[in-house]
Design an enzyme around this catalytic site. Structure first.
Site, PDB file in Angstrom:
ATOM      1  N   PHE A 150       8.442  31.275  49.498  1.00 21.80           N
ATOM      2  CA  PHE A 150       9.235  32.201  48.673  1.00 21.80           C
ATOM      3  C   PHE A 150      10.280  31.489  47.837  1.00 21.80           C
ATOM      4  CE2 PHE A 150      12.219  31.820  52.237  1.00 21.80           C
ATOM      5  CZ  PHE A 150      13.437  31.797  51.558  1.00 21.80           C
ATOM      6  N   CYS A 282      14.103  23.248  50.129  1.00 20.70           N
ATOM      7  CA  CYS A 282      13.658  22.283  51.137  1.00 20.70           C
ATOM      8  C   CYS A 282      14.352  20.946  50.952  1.00 20.70           C
ATOM      9  CB  CYS A 282      12.154  22.095  51.051  1.00 20.70           C
ATOM     10  SG  CYS A 282      11.680  21.413  49.473  1.00 20.70           S
TER      11      CYS A 282
HETATM   12  P1  NAD Z   1       6.518  30.416  55.367  1.00 19.83           P
HETATM   13  O1  NAD Z   1       5.931  29.303  56.162  1.00 19.83           O
HETATM   14  O2  NAD Z   1       6.991  31.631  56.091  1.00 19.83           O
HETATM   15  O3  NAD Z   1       5.449  30.935  54.268  1.00 19.83           O
HETATM   16  C1  NAD Z   1       4.800  30.061  53.395  1.00 19.83           C
HETATM   17  C2  NAD Z   1       3.461  30.671  53.000  1.00 19.83           C
HETATM   18  O4  NAD Z   1       2.643  30.806  54.157  1.00 19.83           O
HETATM   19  C3  NAD Z   1       3.571  32.064  52.389  1.00 19.83           C
HETATM   20  O5  NAD Z   1       2.652  32.184  51.341  1.00 19.83           O
HETATM   21  C4  NAD Z   1       3.226  32.976  53.541  1.00 19.83           C
HETATM   22  O6  NAD Z   1       2.627  34.183  53.116  1.00 19.83           O
HETATM   23  C5  NAD Z   1       2.220  32.154  54.316  1.00 19.83           C
HETATM   24  N1  NAD Z   1       2.231  32.451  55.749  1.00 19.83           N
HETATM   25  C6  NAD Z   1       3.279  32.864  56.494  1.00 19.83           C
HETATM   26  N2  NAD Z   1       2.903  33.023  57.770  1.00 19.83           N
HETATM   27  C7  NAD Z   1       1.608  32.694  57.842  1.00 19.83           C
HETATM   28  C8  NAD Z   1       0.660  32.650  58.910  1.00 19.83           C
HETATM   29  N3  NAD Z   1       0.986  32.971  60.153  1.00 19.83           N
HETATM   30  N4  NAD Z   1      -0.587  32.258  58.624  1.00 19.83           N
HETATM   31  C9  NAD Z   1      -0.939  31.934  57.369  1.00 19.83           C
HETATM   32  N5  NAD Z   1      -0.081  31.960  56.321  1.00 19.83           N
HETATM   33  C10 NAD Z   1       1.175  32.328  56.553  1.00 19.83           C
HETATM   34  O7  NAD Z   1       7.684  29.767  54.486  1.00 19.83           O
HETATM   35  P2  NAD Z   1       8.747  30.512  53.565  1.00 19.83           P
HETATM   36  O8  NAD Z   1       9.724  31.214  54.436  1.00 19.83           O
HETATM   37  O9  NAD Z   1       8.077  31.267  52.500  1.00 19.83           O
HETATM   38  O10 NAD Z   1       9.430  29.255  52.864  1.00 19.83           O
HETATM   39  C11 NAD Z   1      10.510  28.549  53.421  1.00 19.83           C
HETATM   40  C12 NAD Z   1      10.050  27.293  54.134  1.00 19.83           C
HETATM   41  O11 NAD Z   1       9.307  26.479  53.229  1.00 19.83           O
HETATM   42  C13 NAD Z   1      11.191  26.415  54.614  1.00 19.83           C
HETATM   43  O12 NAD Z   1      10.866  25.926  55.883  1.00 19.83           O
HETATM   44  C14 NAD Z   1      11.236  25.291  53.594  1.00 19.83           C
HETATM   45  O13 NAD Z   1      11.782  24.083  54.062  1.00 19.83           O
HETATM   46  C15 NAD Z   1       9.789  25.144  53.291  1.00 19.83           C
HETATM   47  N6  NAD Z   1       9.589  24.486  52.016  1.00 19.83           N
HETATM   48  C16 NAD Z   1       9.174  23.182  52.037  1.00 19.83           C
HETATM   49  C17 NAD Z   1       9.004  22.497  50.858  1.00 19.83           C
HETATM   50  C18 NAD Z   1       8.558  21.082  50.863  1.00 19.83           C
HETATM   51  O14 NAD Z   1       8.234  20.574  49.806  1.00 19.83           O
HETATM   52  N7  NAD Z   1       8.504  20.407  51.996  1.00 19.83           N
HETATM   53  C19 NAD Z   1       9.242  23.146  49.634  1.00 19.83           C
HETATM   54  C20 NAD Z   1       9.644  24.465  49.644  1.00 19.83           C
HETATM   55  C21 NAD Z   1       9.819  25.138  50.855  1.00 19.83           C
END
Ligand code: NAD
Length: 498
Positions: A150, A282
Site C-alpha cells: 500500500f 520501507c
Molecule cells: P502486506 O504484506 O500486507 O501486503 C503486500 C501485498 O501482499 C498486498 O498486495 C496484499 O494484498 C498482499 N497480501 C497480503 N496478505 C497476503 C496473503 N496472506 N497472501 C497473499 N498475499 C497477501 O504489506 P503492506 O502492509 O501492503 O505494505 C507494508 C510492508 O511492505 C512493510 O512491511 C514495508 O516494509 C514493506 N515494503 C517493503 C519494501 C521493500 O522494498 N523492501 C517496499 C515497500 C514496502
C-alpha cells in the site's frame, strides 16, 4: 460519490463477478470512498491466459519499438502527474508533494527501460574454438506477476512494470487492496502509449487471487514487495511451483550519528527520513543510533524541538502544505498506538507523544513520536512499526553501533553521519545491510542501480530494477555456432573421394 474499483483485462475495465469486496477510505477524513472488488481464483487464471496469449506477439516486437512505448508512457505520466499524485494522496494519505516525489522515482525506472535495446545486447565472442562463435540472447520469461504494497501505489509497481514489459514479457499487477485506483490509471496510460491489449493487466484482490497466480502453471516470474512474513510465504510457494521469485520484505533502518557529525545536518536528515510519509516507507529511518551519551543528549534535544513543531494534517488543500499526513487505515493507526504503549511499558523514555494529536481532521493521524533510551530487547526496537515513531538508541562506541545493526533481523537500509572518511569507509565495508548511506539518510538506489536489502528484508537472489531487474525478467540463452565452409568452386572433373 462512491467508487467501485475493478480489474483491467485485455484493454478494458472489467467488473469482477466476485461477491467479495473491501472498503476504501480517505485516510485524512476517515470517509468511505467506495470499494475494491476482490476477484476470484478463476478470474486470476483467466487473466493469466489473456496475458499468455498477448505475450508472443509482444516478444516478437523489436526492442526499439517496445522502448518507444516506454518513451510515450513516460510523457503521459508526466502530463498526468498532478492527477495521479492527487489520487495517491486521497487513497494513501501522504502529502501531495511526497506523492509527486514517489511518482518521480517511478518515472525514473520508465526512463531506464527506454534504454532496453542497449540493455538486451548480450555478449558475443568470436572464435571461441577455431571458426566457432558464441553469443548470448536475453529472452523474456513470459507472463510476469507483480504483487505490491500500500505504501507506494505507483512507485513500487513502476519498479517492476516498465522493466518487465520492455524485456518483452506480459505483466499482471495485483495492487494493494488499500489503494488500488492508481493501478487502473497506469493501465490506461500504457494503453494510450501504444501497448497492445492484454500485455498489461490488473487484477484486484487478496490472498485468493495471489494464491491462484502462484499456482498457475503459465506464470513464469513473480515480483513481490510487502511485509516480511508474506514475502517469505510467497517466495516459498512461488519457488515450490517452479517460478522465479523476488520477494522484498520489511525493514528496521538505523541511522548512526557519530560524535563528529554535523549534528544540525543529521537532525534535518533524520526528520524527513523518520517522519516523511508518516514513517510508512520501507526505507524510513526508525532508529537513530547516537554514539556516546553526549551525542545522544544533544541529538534528542534538537529532535524534540523539531518533532514538536511538525505540521501534521491532511495531504491536500492546506497551505502551507503539511509535512506529514495520516496513516493509511484505522487498524494500522491502532497498531502504531499499541507499539507506542509497549515502548512506555517496556521502559523507554517517551520524549514526544504523538497519540491524541489534533490534526484538525478526523482521519487516522498520529503525531510525530520520539523515544529515547530504547534498548535492543524492546519490541519497538525489534519490530517494524511503520509509523511516525523514532527510537533513539544509545551506543557505547562505533563498534557497538555496527554490531547492533548487523545483529538485527532486517537488512534493508542504513546510514552513517560522520565527518570522518575512515569511519565511513569502514562502515560501508562492515555493515550487513543492502543499501547504505554516508551522510545520506534514505539511500534509495537510482533506477539504473538495483534496489534490495539483505537478511530478512529480501527473499531471492535478484534485486529490483537496474541490471538485476533486467536479469530477473529475462532468460539467458547462449548459442555456440560453427558454419561449415561449404563448396567455394564448381568442379568439372568426375568426382572422386578426396
Ligand atoms: P502486506 O504484506 O500486507 O501486503 C503486500 C501485498 O501482499 C498486498 O498486495 C496484499 O494484498 C498482499 N497480501 C497480503 N496478505 C497476503 C496473503 N496472506 N497472501 C497473499 N498475499 C497477501 O504489506 P503492506 O502492509 O501492503 O505494505 C507494508 C510492508 O511492505 C512493510 O512491511 C514495508 O516494509 C514493506 N515494503 C517493503 C519494501 C521493500 O522494498 N523492501 C517496499 C515497500 C514496502
Amino acid at each position: 460519490m462512491s467508487i467501485l474499483v475493478s480489474n483491467f483485462i485485455n484493454g478494458s475495465v472489467v467488473e469482477s463477478k466476485s461477491s467479495r469486496s473491501a472498503d476504501l477510505y480517505n485516510p485524512a477524513t476517515g470517509e468511505r470512498r467506495g470499494q475494491v472488488q476482490l476477484s476470484t481464483a478463476q478470474e486470476a487464471e483467466e487473466v493469466v491466459q489473456v496475458a499468455k496469449n498477448a505475450q508472443a506477439a509482444w516478444q516478437a516486437t523489436p526492442p526499439l519499438q517496445r522502448a518507444r512505448v516506454m518513451f510515450k508512457f513516460k510523457q503521459l505520466l508526466e502530463e498526468n502527474a498532478d492527477d495521479l499524485a492527487t489520487l495517491i494522496t486521497e487513497e494513501h494519505g501522504k502529502v501531495h508533494s511526497d506523492a509527486l516525489g514517489e511518482l518521480t522515482r517511478g518515472l525514473e525506472v520508465v526512463e531506464f527501460s527506454c534504454g532496453i535495446p542497449h540493455l538486451l545486447k548480450g555478449e558475443h565472442s568470436l572464435n571461441v574454438g577455431r571458426e566457432i562463435d558464441s553469443y548470448s540472447m536475453m529472452q523474456p520469461v513470459g507472463v510476469c506477476v507483480g504483487i505490491t504494497p500500500f505504501n507506494f501505489p505507483v512507485m513500487v509497481p513502476l519498479w517492476m512494470i516498465p522493466v518487465s514489459l520492455a524485456c518483452g514479457n506480459s505483466f499482471i499487477l495485483k495492487p494493494s487492496e488499500k489503494d488500488p485506483s492508481a493501478a487502473l490509471v497506469l493501465a490506461k496510460l500504457l494503453q494510450q502509449a501504444g501497448l497492445p491489449d492484454g500485455v498489461f493487466n490488473v487484477v484486484q484482490g487478496d490472498k485468493e487471487v495471489v494464491d491462484a497466480l502462484l499456482e498457475s502453471p503459465d506464470v513464469a516470474a513473480v515480483s513481490f514487495v510487502g511485509s516480511t512474513p508474506i514475502a517469505e510465504a510467497i517466495y516459498a510457494k512461488g519457488s515450490a511451483n517452479g517460478k522465479r521469485v523476488q520477494a522484498l520484505g520489511g525493514a528496521k533502518n538505523h541511522l548512526v550519528v557519530m560524535p563528529d557529525a554535523d549534528l544540525d545536518g543529521a537532525v534535518n536528515a533524520i526528520m524527513g527520513a523518520a517522519y516523511g510519509a508518516a514513517g510508512e516507507r520501507c526505507m524510513a529511518i526508525s532508529v537513530a543510533v547516537a554514539v556516546g551519551d553526549d551525542t545522544a543528549d544533544r541529538l534528542v534535544a534538537k529532535l524534540k524541538e523539531k518533532v514538536e513543531a511538525l505540521r501534521v494534517g491532511p495531504g491536500l488543500g492546506v497551505t502551507p502544505e503539511n509535512e506529514m499526513g495520516p496513516l493509511v487505515s484505522e487498524p494500522h493507526k491502532n497498531k502504531v498506538v499499541e507499539y507506542i504503549q509497549s515502548g512506555v511499558d517496556q521502559g523507554a523514555k517517551l520524549v514526544v507523544d504523538g497519540r491524541n494529536y489534533d490534526a484538525g481532521s478526523p482521519g487516522y493521524f498520529v503525531g510525530g513520536t520520539l523515544f529515547d533510551n530504547v534498548t535492543e530487547d524492546m519490541t519497538i526496537y525489534k519490530e517494524e512499526i511503520f509509523g511516525p515513531v523514532l527510537s533513539v538508541v544509545r551506543a557505547d562506541d562505533y563498534q557497538h553501533a555496527v554490531n547492533m545493526i548487523n545483529e538485527h533481523e532486517f537488512g534493508n537500509g542504513t546510514a552513517i553521519f560522520t565527518r570522518d572518511g575512515d569511519t565511513a569507509r569502514n562502515f560501508t565495508e562492515q555493515i550487513e545491510i543492502g543499501m547504505v548511506g554516508v551522510n545520506v539518510p534514505i539511500p534509495v538506489p537510482m533506477a539504473f542501480h538495483s534496489f534490495g536489502g539483505w537478511k530478512r528484508s529480501i527473499f531471492g537472489p535478484l534485486n529490483v530494477h537496474g541490471n538485476d531487474g533486467v536479469r530477473f525478467y529475462t532468460r539467458m540463452k547462449t548459442v555456440t555456432a560453427r558454419w561449415p565452409k561449404g563448396q567455394r568452386e564448381s568442379e568439372f572433373v568426375m568426382p572422386t573421394m578426396k
